[in-house]
Design a protein around this motif. Structure first.
Motif, PDB file in Angstrom:
ATOM      1  N   ASN B   2       0.830  -1.201   0.000  1.00  0.00           N
ATOM      2  CA  ASN B   2       0.000   0.000   0.000  1.00  0.00           C
ATOM      3  C   ASN B   2       0.869   1.257   0.000  1.00  0.00           C
ATOM      4  OD1 ASN B   2      -2.343  -1.503   0.100  1.00  0.00           O
ATOM      5  ND2 ASN B   2      -2.444  -1.470   2.329  1.00  0.00           N
ATOM      6  N   THR B  26      -2.484   3.556  -3.809  1.00  0.00           N
ATOM      7  CA  THR B  26      -2.608   2.159  -4.237  1.00  0.00           C
ATOM      8  C   THR B  26      -2.864   1.346  -2.982  1.00  0.00           C
ATOM      9  OG1 THR B  26      -0.224   1.850  -4.086  1.00  0.00           O
ATOM     10  CG2 THR B  26      -1.108   2.425  -6.253  1.00  0.00           C
ATOM     11  N   SER B  28      -5.487  -1.188  -0.996  1.00  0.00           N
ATOM     12  CA  SER B  28      -6.562  -2.128  -1.285  1.00  0.00           C
ATOM     13  C   SER B  28      -6.715  -3.131  -0.134  1.00  0.00           C
ATOM     14  CB  SER B  28      -6.246  -2.868  -2.591  1.00  0.00           C
ATOM     15  OG  SER B  28      -7.274  -3.761  -2.928  1.00  0.00           O
ATOM     16  N   PRO B  29      -7.922  -3.514   0.211  1.00  0.00           N
ATOM     17  CA  PRO B  29      -9.198  -2.952  -0.253  1.00  0.00           C
ATOM     18  C   PRO B  29      -9.469  -1.596   0.408  1.00  0.00           C
ATOM     19  CG  PRO B  29      -9.579  -4.630   1.416  1.00  0.00           C
ATOM     20  CD  PRO B  29      -8.109  -4.622   1.166  1.00  0.00           C
ATOM     21  N   PHE B  30      -9.926  -0.669  -0.389  1.00  0.00           N
ATOM     22  CA  PHE B  30     -10.111   0.712   0.057  1.00  0.00           C
ATOM     23  C   PHE B  30     -11.264   0.822   1.039  1.00  0.00           C
ATOM     24  CE2 PHE B  30      -9.868   5.261  -0.329  1.00  0.00           C
ATOM     25  CZ  PHE B  30     -11.177   5.707  -0.247  1.00  0.00           C
ATOM     26  N   SER B  31     -11.046   1.606   2.113  1.00  0.00           N
ATOM     27  CA  SER B  31     -12.114   1.879   3.065  1.00  0.00           C
ATOM     28  C   SER B  31     -12.497   3.355   3.017  1.00  0.00           C
ATOM     29  CB  SER B  31     -11.680   1.504   4.487  1.00  0.00           C
ATOM     30  OG  SER B  31     -12.683   1.874   5.415  1.00  0.00           O
ATOM     31  N   PHE B  52     -15.927   5.322  -0.152  1.00  0.00           N
ATOM     32  CA  PHE B  52     -15.936   4.931  -1.571  1.00  0.00           C
ATOM     33  C   PHE B  52     -17.055   5.612  -2.343  1.00  0.00           C
ATOM     34  CE2 PHE B  52     -14.697   2.018  -4.869  1.00  0.00           C
ATOM     35  CZ  PHE B  52     -15.843   1.846  -5.626  1.00  0.00           C
ATOM     36  N   LYS B  71      -8.243   6.111  -8.320  1.00  0.00           N
ATOM     37  CA  LYS B  71      -7.516   6.126  -7.048  1.00  0.00           C
ATOM     38  C   LYS B  71      -6.767   7.442  -6.856  1.00  0.00           C
ATOM     39  CE  LYS B  71      -7.266   1.128  -6.722  1.00  0.00           C
ATOM     40  NZ  LYS B  71      -6.454  -0.066  -6.444  1.00  0.00           N
ATOM     41  N   ALA B  94      -7.348   1.078   4.662  1.00  0.00           N
ATOM     42  CA  ALA B  94      -7.813  -0.163   4.048  1.00  0.00           C
ATOM     43  C   ALA B  94      -8.765  -0.849   5.011  1.00  0.00           C
ATOM     44  CB  ALA B  94      -6.625  -1.066   3.728  1.00  0.00           C
ATOM     45  N   MET B  95      -9.574  -1.695   4.480  1.00  0.00           N
ATOM     46  CA  MET B  95     -10.479  -2.469   5.329  1.00  0.00           C
ATOM     47  C   MET B  95      -9.653  -3.285   6.310  1.00  0.00           C
ATOM     48  SD  MET B  95     -13.630  -2.051   4.303  1.00  0.00           S
ATOM     49  CE  MET B  95     -14.599  -1.546   2.879  1.00  0.00           C
ATOM     50  N   GLN B 100      -3.754  -0.830   8.977  1.00  0.00           N
ATOM     51  CA  GLN B 100      -3.989  -0.662   7.563  1.00  0.00           C
ATOM     52  C   GLN B 100      -4.135   0.793   7.142  1.00  0.00           C
ATOM     53  OE1 GLN B 100      -3.797  -3.216   5.473  1.00  0.00           O
ATOM     54  NE2 GLN B 100      -3.273  -4.435   7.264  1.00  0.00           N
TER      55      GLN B 100
END
Lengths: 115, 113
Positions: B2, B26, B28-31, B52, B71, B94-95, B100
């Motif tokens: 990330n 970059t 992922s997964p995006f929160s 999102f 992104k 990130a999730m 994260q």
């Protein structure tokens, strides 16, 4: 009064010395974090705690240890300080997220110089 | 891995002018994505947060945009003031757990009279 306080605000120490940075919060948050900030780099997570007795390593935990003495207090220790630990250290808090949108609230920072 | 990249690294503008700061990520997964303002000698303070499904959010003279497809995010400052001089940090979550959170290195904005 500030919600998140850090002591000391500035510290100069010598290589090999043990030092402790302290963080206190009055926001009533369960989650607390320690970060370091170096010039030209983003903040990096050292340790975090989601509750008293809960301690988790972050991205760069080597050379550091923490203690969560109470919900309001989270201290960071450098067992044997080395020059590349010279940095700006931030404590942060956040509430337990409901929908994953927790916001972190930062203290004023501790500027540490290791000679 | 990330990553969050911010541009420009530094920016100097005259008081009253507008400016736009950029953030590419970059993660992922995006929160969600946040913009923080960090005054010299102080800790970062949250300006905006977007998930999102949100593509724009305002906070006074600060307007953040998010394009989750490319992104990219931007922070637009309108009618700049001397007090806007600070570092602006883009933070992408990130999730998952707290580890994260990925921080950009910031854009240092200087507003001159």
């Amino acid at each position: 009064d500030a919600d998140v306080t850090q002591t000391p605000r500035n510290r100069i120490t010598k290589t090999g010395k043990r030092i402790m940075l302290e963080c206190s919060q009055t926001k009533g948050h369960d989650r607390m974090y320690w970060y370091r900030q170096d010039p030209g780099l983003g903040l990096r997570l050292i340790y975090y705690s989601f509750d008293v007795k809960d301690i988790n390593k972050g991205e760069i935990s080597d050379g550091y240890s923490v203690s969560r003495q109470a919900q309001a207090k989270f201290s960071l220790s450098l067992e044997s300080a080395i020059p590349n630990q010279t940095a700006l250290y931030f404590c942060a808090t956040s509430e337990t997220p409901g929908q994953g949108q927790e916001t972190q609230y930062f203290g004023p920072g501790t500027r540490l110089l290791v000679l | 891995k990330n990553q969050v990249e911010q541009s420009p690294q530094s920016l100097i503008i005259l008081e009253g002018k507008n400016c736009t700061l950029q953030c590419n990520y970059t993660v992922s997964p995006f929160s969600n994505l946040r913009w923080y303002k960090q005054d010299t000698g102080r800790g970062p303070v949250s300006l905006t947060i977007m998930t999102f499904s949100e593509n724009t959010k305002s906070n006074g003279r600060y307007t953040a945009t998010l394009d989750a497809d490319t992104k990219q995010s931007s922070l637009h400052i309108t009618a700049s003031q001397l007090s806007d001089s600070a570092s602006y940090i883009c933070v992408v979550s990130a999730m998952g757990s707290a580890r994260q959170l990925t921080f950009g290195s910031g854009t240092q904005l200087t507003v001159l009279p």
